[in-house]
Design a protein around this motif. Structure first.
Motif, PDB file in Angstrom:
ATOM      1  N   SER A 186      16.954   8.783-112.065  1.00 51.83           N
ATOM      2  CA  SER A 186      16.871   7.400-112.544  1.00 51.83           C
ATOM      3  C   SER A 186      16.451   6.472-111.419  1.00 51.83           C
ATOM      4  CB  SER A 186      18.222   6.948-113.102  1.00 51.83           C
ATOM      5  OG  SER A 186      18.673   7.825-114.110  1.00 51.83           O
ATOM      6  N   GLU A 187      15.958   5.311-111.783  1.00 51.34           N
ATOM      7  CA  GLU A 187      15.404   4.323-110.843  1.00 51.34           C
ATOM      8  C   GLU A 187      15.600   2.919-111.399  1.00 51.34           C
ATOM      9  OE1 GLU A 187      13.671   3.063-108.424  1.00 51.34           O
ATOM     10  OE2 GLU A 187      13.069   4.714-107.123  1.00 51.34           O
ATOM     11  N   ASP A 188      15.706   1.930-110.489  1.00 49.05           N
ATOM     12  CA  ASP A 188      15.709   0.534-110.946  1.00 49.05           C
ATOM     13  C   ASP A 188      14.342  -0.122-110.763  1.00 49.05           C
ATOM     14  OD1 ASP A 188      15.692   0.240-108.200  1.00 49.05           O
ATOM     15  OD2 ASP A 188      17.450  -1.067-108.099  1.00 49.05           O
ATOM     16  N   PHE A 189      13.336   0.679-110.448  1.00 48.79           N
ATOM     17  CA  PHE A 189      11.974   0.202-110.231  1.00 48.79           C
ATOM     18  C   PHE A 189      11.488  -0.690-111.365  1.00 48.79           C
ATOM     19  CE2 PHE A 189       7.493   1.225-111.339  1.00 48.79           C
ATOM     20  CZ  PHE A 189       6.838   0.676-110.250  1.00 48.79           C
ATOM     21  N   SER A 190      11.713  -0.275-112.614  1.00 45.09           N
ATOM     22  CA  SER A 190      11.158  -1.001-113.759  1.00 45.09           C
ATOM     23  C   SER A 190      11.693  -2.417-113.877  1.00 45.09           C
ATOM     24  CB  SER A 190      11.433  -0.232-115.059  1.00 45.09           C
ATOM     25  OG  SER A 190      12.823  -0.152-115.307  1.00 45.09           O
ATOM     26  N   LEU A 191      12.879  -2.692-113.317  1.00 44.31           N
ATOM     27  CA  LEU A 191      13.452  -4.035-113.399  1.00 44.31           C
ATOM     28  C   LEU A 191      12.638  -5.049-112.610  1.00 44.31           C
ATOM     29  CD1 LEU A 191      17.252  -3.194-112.996  1.00 44.31           C
ATOM     30  CD2 LEU A 191      15.992  -3.647-115.109  1.00 44.31           C
ATOM     31  N   LEU A 192      11.819  -4.579-111.667  1.00 48.36           N
ATOM     32  CA  LEU A 192      10.992  -5.489-110.881  1.00 48.36           C
ATOM     33  C   LEU A 192       9.825  -6.050-111.683  1.00 48.36           C
ATOM     34  CD1 LEU A 192      10.832  -3.501-107.519  1.00 48.36           C
ATOM     35  CD2 LEU A 192      12.272  -5.476-108.039  1.00 48.36           C
ATOM     36  N   ALA A 193       9.460  -5.398-112.772  1.00 49.33           N
ATOM     37  CA  ALA A 193       8.327  -5.850-113.577  1.00 49.33           C
ATOM     38  C   ALA A 193       8.764  -6.941-114.548  1.00 49.33           C
ATOM     39  CB  ALA A 193       7.722  -4.679-114.355  1.00 49.33           C
ATOM     40  N   PRO A 194       8.149  -8.118-114.478  1.00 50.64           N
ATOM     41  CA  PRO A 194       8.443  -9.131-115.505  1.00 50.64           C
ATOM     42  C   PRO A 194       8.127  -8.587-116.896  1.00 50.64           C
ATOM     43  CG  PRO A 194       7.188 -10.085-113.689  1.00 50.64           C
ATOM     44  CD  PRO A 194       7.168  -8.603-113.493  1.00 50.64           C
ATOM     45  N   GLU A 195       8.758  -9.153-117.896  1.00 54.30           N
ATOM     46  CA  GLU A 195       8.562  -8.674-119.263  1.00 54.30           C
ATOM     47  C   GLU A 195       7.077  -8.691-119.634  1.00 54.30           C
ATOM     48  OE1 GLU A 195      10.151  -9.560-123.823  1.00 54.30           O
ATOM     49  OE2 GLU A 195      10.862 -10.768-122.133  1.00 54.30           O
ATOM     50  N   LEU A 202      -2.418  -9.369-103.322  1.00 50.57           N
ATOM     51  CA  LEU A 202      -1.578  -8.188-103.119  1.00 50.57           C
ATOM     52  C   LEU A 202      -0.190  -8.653-102.707  1.00 50.57           C
ATOM     53  CD1 LEU A 202      -1.465  -5.078-102.969  1.00 50.57           C
ATOM     54  CD2 LEU A 202      -2.097  -5.281-100.550  1.00 50.57           C
ATOM     55  N   VAL A 203       0.818  -8.176-103.415  1.00 47.25           N
ATOM     56  CA  VAL A 203       2.208  -8.498-103.113  1.00 47.25           C
ATOM     57  C   VAL A 203       2.935  -7.205-102.761  1.00 47.25           C
ATOM     58  CG1 VAL A 203       4.374  -9.489-103.962  1.00 47.25           C
ATOM     59  CG2 VAL A 203       2.173 -10.491-104.660  1.00 47.25           C
ATOM     60  N   VAL A 204       3.491  -7.167-101.571  1.00 46.36           N
ATOM     61  CA  VAL A 204       4.200  -5.987-101.081  1.00 46.36           C
ATOM     62  C   VAL A 204       5.700  -6.260-101.159  1.00 46.36           C
ATOM     63  CG1 VAL A 204       4.609  -4.513 -99.077  1.00 46.36           C
ATOM     64  CG2 VAL A 204       2.290  -5.323 -99.588  1.00 46.36           C
ATOM     65  N   VAL A 205       6.426  -5.402-101.870  1.00 47.37           N
ATOM     66  CA  VAL A 205       7.850  -5.609-102.121  1.00 47.37           C
ATOM     67  C   VAL A 205       8.646  -4.503-101.431  1.00 47.37           C
ATOM     68  CG1 VAL A 205       9.658  -5.818-103.875  1.00 47.37           C
ATOM     69  CG2 VAL A 205       7.336  -6.678-104.345  1.00 47.37           C
ATOM     70  N   GLY A 206       9.417  -4.880-100.411  1.00 45.28           N
ATOM     71  CA  GLY A 206      10.366  -3.963 -99.789  1.00 45.28           C
ATOM     72  C   GLY A 206      11.725  -4.187-100.418  1.00 45.28           C
ATOM     73  N   GLN A 207      12.135  -3.252-101.260  1.00 43.97           N
ATOM     74  CA  GLN A 207      13.349  -3.456-102.063  1.00 43.97           C
ATOM     75  C   GLN A 207      14.576  -2.841-101.406  1.00 43.97           C
ATOM     76  OE1 GLN A 207      13.548  -1.848-106.213  1.00 43.97           O
ATOM     77  NE2 GLN A 207      15.663  -1.431-105.610  1.00 43.97           N
ATOM     78  N   PRO A 208      15.671  -3.575-101.358  1.00 47.07           N
ATOM     79  CA  PRO A 208      16.930  -2.996-100.874  1.00 47.07           C
ATOM     80  C   PRO A 208      17.671  -2.276-101.984  1.00 47.07           C
ATOM     81  CG  PRO A 208      17.277  -5.293-101.404  1.00 47.07           C
ATOM     82  CD  PRO A 208      15.814  -5.009-101.673  1.00 47.07           C
ATOM     83  N   ALA A 209      18.650  -1.482-101.590  1.00 47.22           N
ATOM     84  CA  ALA A 209      19.738  -1.035-102.472  1.00 47.22           C
ATOM     85  C   ALA A 209      19.290  -0.379-103.770  1.00 47.22           C
ATOM     86  CB  ALA A 209      20.655  -2.223-102.785  1.00 47.22           C
ATOM     87  N   GLU A 210      18.309   0.493-103.696  1.00 48.97           N
ATOM     88  CA  GLU A 210      17.973   1.260-104.908  1.00 48.97           C
ATOM     89  C   GLU A 210      19.082   2.233-105.231  1.00 48.97           C
ATOM     90  OE1 GLU A 210      16.931   4.548-107.310  1.00 48.97           O
ATOM     91  OE2 GLU A 210      17.126   4.749-105.131  1.00 48.97           O
ATOM     92  N   GLU A 211      19.666   2.843-104.202  1.00 51.68           N
ATOM     93  CA  GLU A 211      20.675   3.872-104.428  1.00 51.68           C
ATOM     94  C   GLU A 211      21.934   3.322-105.088  1.00 51.68           C
ATOM     95  OE1 GLU A 211      20.074   6.865-104.234  1.00 51.68           O
ATOM     96  OE2 GLU A 211      18.434   7.124-102.811  1.00 51.68           O
ATOM     97  N   SER A 212      22.280   2.103-104.803  1.00 53.65           N
ATOM     98  CA  SER A 212      23.474   1.517-105.421  1.00 53.65           C
ATOM     99  C   SER A 212      23.175   0.911-106.785  1.00 53.65           C
ATOM    100  CB  SER A 212      24.061   0.434-104.509  1.00 53.65           C
ATOM    101  OG  SER A 212      23.189  -0.687-104.435  1.00 53.65           O
ATOM    102  N   GLY A 213      21.907   0.797-107.124  1.00 50.52           N
ATOM    103  CA  GLY A 213      21.530   0.279-108.424  1.00 50.52           C
ATOM    104  C   GLY A 213      21.456  -1.224-108.513  1.00 50.52           C
ATOM    105  N   GLY A 214      21.701  -1.946-107.418  1.00 53.20           N
ATOM    106  CA  GLY A 214      21.721  -3.402-107.511  1.00 53.20           C
ATOM    107  C   GLY A 214      20.570  -4.106-106.848  1.00 53.20           C
ATOM    108  N   GLY A 215      19.699  -3.371-106.154  1.00 46.43           N
ATOM    109  CA  GLY A 215      18.668  -4.012-105.354  1.00 46.43           C
ATOM    110  C   GLY A 215      17.620  -4.754-106.148  1.00 46.43           C
ATOM    111  N   ALA A 216      17.065  -4.105-107.158  1.00 47.54           N
ATOM    112  CA  ALA A 216      16.038  -4.757-107.963  1.00 47.54           C
ATOM    113  C   ALA A 216      16.610  -5.965-108.686  1.00 47.54           C
ATOM    114  CB  ALA A 216      15.440  -3.759-108.962  1.00 47.54           C
ATOM    115  N   SER A 217      17.792  -5.808-109.255  1.00 44.32           N
ATOM    116  CA  SER A 217      18.435  -6.929-109.956  1.00 44.32           C
ATOM    117  C   SER A 217      18.693  -8.095-109.016  1.00 44.32           C
ATOM    118  CB  SER A 217      19.750  -6.465-110.584  1.00 44.32           C
ATOM    119  OG  SER A 217      19.529  -5.485-111.572  1.00 44.32           O
ATOM    120  N   ALA A 218      19.107  -7.790-107.776  1.00 44.91           N
ATOM    121  CA  ALA A 218      19.373  -8.853-106.812  1.00 44.91           C
ATOM    122  C   ALA A 218      18.097  -9.609-106.465  1.00 44.91           C
ATOM    123  CB  ALA A 218      20.000  -8.260-105.547  1.00 44.91           C
ATOM    124  N   MET A 219      16.990  -8.908-106.337  1.00 38.42           N
ATOM    125  CA  MET A 219      15.729  -9.582-106.026  1.00 38.42           C
ATOM    126  C   MET A 219      15.281 -10.463-107.186  1.00 38.42           C
ATOM    127  SD  MET A 219      13.483  -6.809-103.825  1.00 38.42           S
ATOM    128  CE  MET A 219      12.530  -8.089-102.966  1.00 38.42           C
TER     129      MET A 219
END
Length: 422
Positions: free
Chosen positions: A350-359, A145-162
């Motif tokens: 809209s959400e940046d959630f999907s960017l966290l998923a590897p291809e 189990l991997v728990v991901v606390g993501q920053p900066a969803e509202e600015s759109g850069g959090g998932a990409s930064a992780m």
């Protein structure tokens, strides 16, 4: 569309539903509420979630997770390896919004001009609660189990930064990625949409260059305020006249900045636009129309320098894996009753959630409704769409989810994880 009535569960829940009920039976609502209220009192903006991240990390370490801080600047990743089996990622976003709270709650924000107006404090609470419950019951499941606390969803850069900070290479690769979002609607429902569930979002910055001067001599200037005003008006025709009615599109002018004083005609005006689309070809058409209108109005006005139009891609479409969503929705029906799970179709949010998923990794993202019954009943309208428009929703200064959703929101995450780990 009308909102279903609650109640009416299945007579014999499956093993996943039964196990979820067993391992969440010991949840302490008061403790969850204390944790939630603490987060709500201390909201932090994008990439400033130091206190929130520390609170989550401490909970994970106490529960036995191997925790990595500072992933993507302020993100948190906790890993609990529990034998052979699938790897499941659970995600919750942590940042607040630059909104002055107007809820009047006893636990309202203590930070001037900052509020958890989108419910990310609930998301962190649900994530921490699910992580605790699953860790305590690790004898009942196998996998990682991997728990991901993501920053900066509202600015759109959090998932990409992780991801840029090695999220996909430093931690066990997921077999599935799971997440959820609080939403307006009578508390006690769990909407699921297989396939396209949220729209793509782009930000567009426009600079109109004019010739400034004295307000008493407009003939000696090229007024960028007037030109920008024409642009704003003309942009309203893009969706109504250049996009087929079958394609949902929202084009919003969110900011208009120009000038410093009553009697000075400025040299430039700036516009900030936001575009939501659900089809890549429609997106390209609308972006082309925006450029054409901006450039055309500036030429017509005789602007001395061509305008600047900068497109800042933000969020992609969120497209749930249909098979995965159907399976998790079925578990949620068993837990809460069949009528509580329904499909209200793709949202323009809209959400940046999907960017966290590897291809190639399937993901699922669903909703938990949260409007207190008294507020819902008092709202004008009869159907779901009518009432949702008349209750405080995400990003409203009056957004105040019902604390009754704390335990069910943990159960939705736990059951979704167990659908793969159990």
């Amino acid at each position: 569309m009308t909102q279903p009535e609650g109640g009416g569960g299945t007579s014999e829940p499956t093993a996943v539903a039964r196990l979820t009920q067993e391992i969440t039976a010991g949840l302490k609502p008061a403790a969850l509420e204390d944790f939630y209220q603490d987060l709500h009192r201390h909201p932090e903006l994008a990439f400033q979630e130091h206190r929130t991240a520390a609170k989550l990390a401490a909970r994970l370490r106490t529960a036995g997770y191997v925790v990595t801080d500072g992933v993507g600047r302020t993100g948190v990743v906790g890993v609990l390896a529990n034998g052979d089996g699938p790897t499941v990622w659970l995600r919750g976003d942590m940042d607040a919004l630059p909104v002055q709270e107007a809820t009047g709650l006893e636990y309202a924000s203590t930070v001037d001009g900052v509020m958890h107006a989108c419910g990310h404090d609930l998301h962190v609470t649900w994530l921490a609660g699910a992580a605790d419950a699953l860790a305590a019951a690790r004898g009942t499941w196998a996998g990682t189990l991997v728990v991901v606390g993501q920053p900066a969803e509202e600015s759109g850069g959090g998932a990409s930064a992780m991801v840029a900070d090695g999220l996909h290479t430093r931690f066990p690769r997921p077999d599935v990625l799971l997440g959820q979002h609080v939403t307006p609607g009578l508390a006690g429902f769990y909407p699921h949409t297989p396939g396209l569930t949220m729209s793509a979002a782009d930000d567009i910055d426009v600079v109109v260059h004019g010739v400034g001067g004295h307000g008493s001599r407009p003939e000696s200037t090229t007024d960028p305020v007037v030109t920008a005003a024409y642009i704003v008006t003309r942009l309203q025709t893009v969706v109504s006249r250049e996009v087929a009615a079958a394609h949902p599109v929202v084009l919003t002018v969110g900011q208009f900045h120009a000038g410093t004083k009553h009697n000075i005609i400025p040299a430039e005006a700036r516009l900030s636009l936001n575009l939501r689309t659900q089809d890549v070809h429609v997106r390209d058409r609308v972006l082309g129309a925006v450029r054409r209108i901006v450039e055309g109005e500036c030429r017509t006005a005789g602007c001395p320098t061509p305008p600047e139009v900068v497109v800042r891609p933000g969020y992609p479409n969120t497209v749930n894996d249909a098979v995965l969503d159907d399976e998790i929705a079925a578990v949620h029906r068993e837990l809460f009753g069949s009528p509580t799970v329904f499909d209200f179709g793709p949202a323009m949010g809209s959400e940046d959630f999907s960017l966290l998923a590897p291809e190639g990794v399937p993901y699922d993202y669903w909703y938990v409704t949260s409007t207190p019954p008294t507020a819902w009943e008092a709202a004008p309208g009869t159907g779901l769409a009518d009432k949702i428009g008349n209750v405080p929703g995400n990003h409203s200064p009056s957004f105040a989810p019902d604390p009754s959703v704390l335990v069910p929101g943990v159960q939705t995450l736990v059951s979704a994880a167990l659908s793969r780990l159990a």
